[in-house]
Design a protein around this motif. Sequence first.
Motif, PDB file in Angstrom:
ATOM      1  N   ALA A  26      47.896  66.795  50.833  1.00 61.02           N
ATOM      2  CA  ALA A  26      47.491  65.843  49.974  1.00 61.02           C
ATOM      3  C   ALA A  26      47.393  65.995  48.829  1.00 61.02           C
ATOM      4  O   ALA A  26      46.760  65.069  47.314  1.00 61.02           O
TER       5      ALA A  26
ATOM      6  N   LEU B  60      42.982  60.346  58.625  1.00 61.23           N
ATOM      7  CA  LEU B  60      42.549  61.351  58.095  1.00 61.23           C
ATOM      8  C   LEU B  60      41.912  62.496  59.298  1.00 61.23           C
ATOM      9  O   LEU B  60      42.061  63.470  57.485  1.00 61.23           O
TER      10      LEU B  60
ATOM     11  N   ARG C  26      58.034  46.572  60.309  1.00 61.80           N
ATOM     12  CA  ARG C  26      57.179  47.256  61.247  1.00 61.80           C
ATOM     13  C   ARG C  26      55.751  47.768  60.217  1.00 61.80           C
ATOM     14  O   ARG C  26      55.749  47.246  59.513  1.00 61.80           O
TER      15      ARG C  26
ATOM     16  N   VAL D 115      67.246  50.227  60.130  1.00 62.28           N
ATOM     17  CA  VAL D 115      67.123  49.650  58.966  1.00 62.28           C
ATOM     18  C   VAL D 115      66.775  48.488  58.420  1.00 62.28           C
ATOM     19  O   VAL D 115      65.715  47.400  58.252  1.00 62.28           O
ATOM     20  N   GLY D 116      67.861  47.251  59.441  1.00 61.51           N
ATOM     21  CA  GLY D 116      67.561  46.357  58.661  1.00 61.51           C
ATOM     22  C   GLY D 116      66.477  44.971  59.303  1.00 61.51           C
ATOM     23  O   GLY D 116      65.649  45.156  58.386  1.00 61.51           O
TER      24      GLY D 116
ATOM     25  N   ALA E  46      62.207  46.455  59.344  1.00 61.52           N
ATOM     26  CA  ALA E  46      61.916  47.315  57.989  1.00 61.52           C
ATOM     27  C   ALA E  46      60.504  46.075  57.671  1.00 61.52           C
ATOM     28  O   ALA E  46      59.566  46.753  57.084  1.00 61.52           O
TER      29      ALA E  46
ATOM     30  N   ALA F 240      64.717  58.549  60.824  1.00 58.67           N
ATOM     31  CA  ALA F 240      64.091  58.372  60.272  1.00 58.67           C
ATOM     32  C   ALA F 240      64.929  56.890  59.895  1.00 58.67           C
ATOM     33  O   ALA F 240      64.898  56.501  58.755  1.00 58.67           O
ATOM     34  N   ALA F 241      66.731  56.329  59.173  1.00 56.00           N
ATOM     35  CA  ALA F 241      66.797  55.354  59.375  1.00 56.00           C
ATOM     36  C   ALA F 241      67.020  54.132  60.439  1.00 56.00           C
ATOM     37  O   ALA F 241      68.044  53.409  60.564  1.00 56.00           O
TER      38      ALA F 241
ATOM     39  N   MET G 248      63.133  63.036  62.041  1.00 62.42           N
ATOM     40  CA  MET G 248      64.356  63.490  61.833  1.00 62.42           C
ATOM     41  C   MET G 248      65.645  62.965  60.942  1.00 62.42           C
ATOM     42  O   MET G 248      65.616  61.393  61.771  1.00 62.42           O
ATOM     43  N   SER G 249      66.608  62.732  60.959  1.00 67.38           N
ATOM     44  CA  SER G 249      67.672  61.931  60.248  1.00 67.38           C
ATOM     45  C   SER G 249      67.747  61.163  61.545  1.00 67.38           C
ATOM     46  O   SER G 249      67.798  59.607  61.042  1.00 67.38           O
TER      47      SER G 249
ATOM     48  N   PRO H 253      48.783  53.871  59.692  1.00 62.50           N
ATOM     49  CA  PRO H 253      48.512  55.299  58.394  1.00 62.50           C
ATOM     50  C   PRO H 253      48.091  56.554  59.622  1.00 62.50           C
ATOM     51  O   PRO H 253      46.980  56.395  60.341  1.00 62.50           O
ATOM     52  N   PRO H 254      48.636  58.029  58.557  1.00 61.43           N
ATOM     53  CA  PRO H 254      47.895  58.577  59.598  1.00 61.43           C
ATOM     54  C   PRO H 254      46.246  59.195  59.507  1.00 61.43           C
ATOM     55  O   PRO H 254      46.160  58.925  58.439  1.00 61.43           O
TER      56      PRO H 254
ATOM     57  N   VAL I 176      53.477  50.304  59.592  1.00 61.68           N
ATOM     58  CA  VAL I 176      52.972  51.511  59.340  1.00 61.68           C
ATOM     59  C   VAL I 176      51.970  52.000  59.732  1.00 61.68           C
ATOM     60  O   VAL I 176      50.695  51.089  59.233  1.00 61.68           O
TER      61      VAL I 176
END
Lengths: 292, 714, 316
Positions: A290, A23, A16, A9-10, A13, A5-6, A1-2, A20-21, A18
């Motif tokens: 994918a 598999l 972070r 940001v500063g 970022a 998502a944001a 959701m928005s 990985p989803p 990330v």
Amino acid sequence: MSETAAVNVGQAAASRVVKPPRLVPKSLIVGGAIVGMFLALAVIGPYITPYPFDKFHFGSRLAPPSADFWWGTDRYGRDIFSRVIHGTSLTVFMAGTGTIIGVSFGLLIGLFSGYVGGWIDEILMRLTDIAMSFPGLLLAMLVVAALGSNEINAVLSIGIVFTPKVARVVRSATLGLRHIQFVEAAEVRGETNSFIIFREILPNIWPPIIVETCIRLSYAVLLVVALSYLGLGAQPPAPDWGLMIAKERAFLVTGPWVVLAPAAAIVSLIIGVNLLGDGMREWLAARKTADE
Amino acid sequence: MNKAPSPTPAPASASVLEAGATDRPVLTIRDMHISYFARGQEIKAVRGINLTVNAGETLALVGESGSGKSSVAFSTMRGLDAAGRLMHGSIHFHETDLLSLGPRELRSIQGSRIAMVYQDPQTALNPAFRIGEQIAEVVNEHTAASGWQARQRVLDLLDEVNLPDPAGVYLRYPHELSGGQQQRVLIAMAFACNPELLIMDEPTTGLDVTTEAHILDLVAKLKKTHGSAILYITHNLGVVARFCHRVAVMYAGEIVEEGLVSRVFSKPAHPYTRSLLTCIPRLDLSKRDRALNAIEGRLPNLADLPGGCIFAARCNERQDACENTSVTLDPVGDDATDFVRCLRWREMPEFQFDRHTRDVNAMHTATILDTLLEIENLRCYYQLRRGIKEFVTGGAAKYVHAVDDVDLVLARGQTLAIVGESGCGKTTLGRTVVGLQSATAGDLVFEGNQLAGIARAREPDLRRRIQIIFQNPDATLNPQKSVGETIRRPLDLFGLVSAAEQKNRVAELLQSVNLPPSFAQRYPHELSGGEKQRVAIARAFAAEPELIVCDEPLSALDVSVQAAILNLLVDLQKTSKTAYMFISHDLSVVRYLSDQVAVMYMGRLCEIGTPEEVFVPPYHPYTEALLSAISIPDPSIEQEIVRLEGPVPSPINLASGCRFASRCPRKVGEICEREDPPLYQFGDNHRLYCHIPREDLEKMRPVIRYAGEEMAVV
Amino acid sequence: MLKYLIRRMVLLAMTLVGISAMIFLIVQILPGDAADQILEAWVESEGGAHDQLRAQLGLDRPWYEQYFGWLWDIMHGDLGRSFAMDAPIAPILVERLGFSLRLAIPALLISVMLSIVLGVIAAIRPNSFVDNAITVITLTGVSVPAFVSGSLFILIFAAWLQWLPSTSSLSEGEGFFHWAYVLAMPVAVLTLESLAHLTRITRSSMIEVLKTPYVRTARLKGLPKRLVIYKHALRNAMLPTVTVIAFNIGWMLGGVVLVEQVFSYPGLGSLVLFSIEQRDTPLLQASMFFVAAGYCVANLLADVGYVLLDPRIRYS
């Protein structure tokens, strides 16, 4: 959701990490492990049990779980652990065979009906409508009542109950490819019906068929144990899980293990199959997105 | 990454402002980075974008698929989907930092002060609610209007977007409207609260050209009355030329060029912009003139970015420095509005559109020498499912007249284009020729052989000689078969080469479509759209056909890829002498490729002739409207404005009369609806079906002209 | 809408005829016939008794006469006579149906309402703690057969806690609270089963709908989250749920057989089982037909509900 998502940001970022989803979904692994374990038990189970499933120990009727009888004994003093393990192959075999029968016939009918279309499709689909107007368990009961109560007829009845449902799923998957361009390209070349059905369409509809097979398998286990619980499947003295619960129910209060042990086996097998199905669906869907 | 200060200097000076615009920025985007996460990879879709939209201004953000333009739009609305993430950057609406707003404050801006119009209106409207209710929601949420006032406001809005019968539309459901009407609804919804900023994400993609022209007129009108700033996202440069003031060109997540439309379209600086402007032919280029400027290659992998210029790999002006120097934005000209991201732009020759003016009267008319296929009085009707009422009363069945009495001749080795908007029957015609469906009446004669209806009923050799290339590259190849298997199958089926030779032949075919032989081992999901379409072309040519029906083979591809495929089709035709029946809605492509053009409307032919005949007067009024509706990315070309009003007739059980009468701007009178239009013959080949007197047709003015000239661009 | 209803009614009638044919066909395969069954106990059957009984039961007629006779009778509301009970079938069926509905209707209502709430809660935050908890519970729910959960309930609530009776025998004239007391366990078992199914469906369809462009449109209109979810998304997400509710009725009818068996409850399910055990062909045919017809009607109602929720197919 928005909103998520944001955020940050500063500063966040850069730091972070990330993730990985996955598999392969966790549910697929866990479900596969459970189902694999039951399959292994179905094959080697009879060789590893401490006692034969039908051996009477009159001295220890309704004995609670102990070192001798891990999960206790029933009213005849038979070892419940041995019976549950022996019962595995029966349940797995019946559910598996019923599913294979239903999926195979459903696959053929669905492919044919969906691709050929026209009045043949119309008639086949009206027939599946009629067959699907019966609640699954009741249709299975009716078929077993007609053919006689035993394991083989219970398997047949599962096949009969599943065929129209699988046919529907396969048909709609087939219809989705009926006018897709590579199928039409084959028609323009003048390929035969069987080439188009088996070489062009079938390889592309495995994902829904696999998912449906998993769903069917879990219903098959439910039907097997329900039929034997109702006395319409395996007959005594077979160590069938549903039958064990039905026959020993009277001793539920004095010796709960007589019911709890087969119940645990039933529930864990079905959970395993359901996890396998969920995981499979998730995995196939992720693969599809994918690829796109 | 750190918060880099904005590298873009102050916005436009007053001299370069659009009429009605100010130099007060409404939207300021600085150093925006957006990533998507899939399969454990980070796909850096947008990297370091800076954009400023001033109040009242229209800024076009142009790019092909994969350029990241829609991600910019959605993140500006704070509406990125779950897989996408705004990694870095700032977005200011006036002075407000949109990223720091809480949900409630954000909601008060979304839909009222910043509104959005979406690409696919059919899915953007909720199928379960009435149109009026969906617009009224916006009014209710953002204003203090009472129920009655809100309703009135919605009715006014529906009227303002030129929807007929606003009260009726208010009560309809989305599926009861056409695509163009649905888009009008979304536009009404966007303007409901007089937004200061409107974001339009490809609002006309998927609509027919005549509908697109209407929507663009409408947006231009509303922009004037509401004074909203617009961020217009599109892949269509023609649309940009029509009504945008400034343009930013995106490629693979970066802005490669930015500037005033007047400058960018006349003196584009970046090689990518230059290619985009010329890769799709304007109406003055034919395959006989020269090959198209295609952009070869494919988008870089955004999960594993190359160093240096992002466009280097596909650039014709590439030098070694391009691939290892990072390129910054370089100002173009003296105005602080124009930038280009290229090392070599100063060294490149001056840009020019090539101009081909022809003497229309002296143009040769292609005569049909060797007839390949004759289509005679072809009719394709679909029977509608009979309802209960017809079943009970025994009423007559209803038919959709998809193709209604069409006569055409196709010559060996030539291209016959069938043009028209969706629903005109052009696809049905093509499918009937290849035998995917059978005709209701009429004949197909292929080299003297009567063709059976369905492909399977035809003789194998006739089947082999007619092949098809489809529209959607993603559906055209079986995902479970390798490229090699796909191409080998026709060789096998028709016994064209011995088993031992097949492998070589496959390699040959791949090479003929400019793909390396190693592609035989690949599977479709490893290919780009253009590559898939090349494989489909190789598959069609594997059968060594004499006729290929091309059913909109370019419409799903980006323009840069379209040009390459067009060149390929032209080359293959030259060497193989294969005839094409080319079905398309794109007049520029048709102009370039075809030897004969047939214009269809609602199952009937309107006009047929060589492109040099059809694209100049005398026109059929429908051809005239189509020409007027197309967007040409060249501000030096003038277009006559012809807009189609009136309802599209239902294609069910059509009576006699001209099908176009209800929308025709040049309707003669009642006779148009009563009688089938007569045939006019101009020259040897040019046929035209219309009631307008011959002398009036001959007096028509060219629709598309070079500015200040009277000659048609052709 | 009327047109649609008429078409569906015609289709329903055809399906019912098909169902009757299928039941008749399957029951004809039954080894032996009713006469054998009845005479089984009559050891020294006198010559001719068997034939006489067959004639009396109409079993000597050709199969098509038997079938169309039966079809004719059920179309006129005559469901025949049970051998085993030696009574007309119709009143028995109606009474048993009443008993079964007392289980099924509360279970259905509770599970439908709860499942929407749970499904939406899970879907709003996929993979959150709440979602995972709901997923685990519903997964277990669909994996436990009714007779297993019924037995466990009896063990816990009847045997150990002694809160509720282990059998659900009913007598007319008791008050609501007595009914609730007696039926609590079987209804709970049925509810759990269908709740798990419906929640899973609602969750997955809600997740799908939340990804659609029109939900995004609603969000970017600046509507509050609750409107986006409960108005724009839920209405569309309910479509598959409605279909599954119908499917669930069939599932529940199967569950009813098991639950009635576990709690020795005299509903339709135990009647079917009784007729199978007793080889009471007319009763088996009639009760099967009754159940299948009821299921068809439920499906029809679900489809009508679907049409009401989805304007796209209202007039087709």
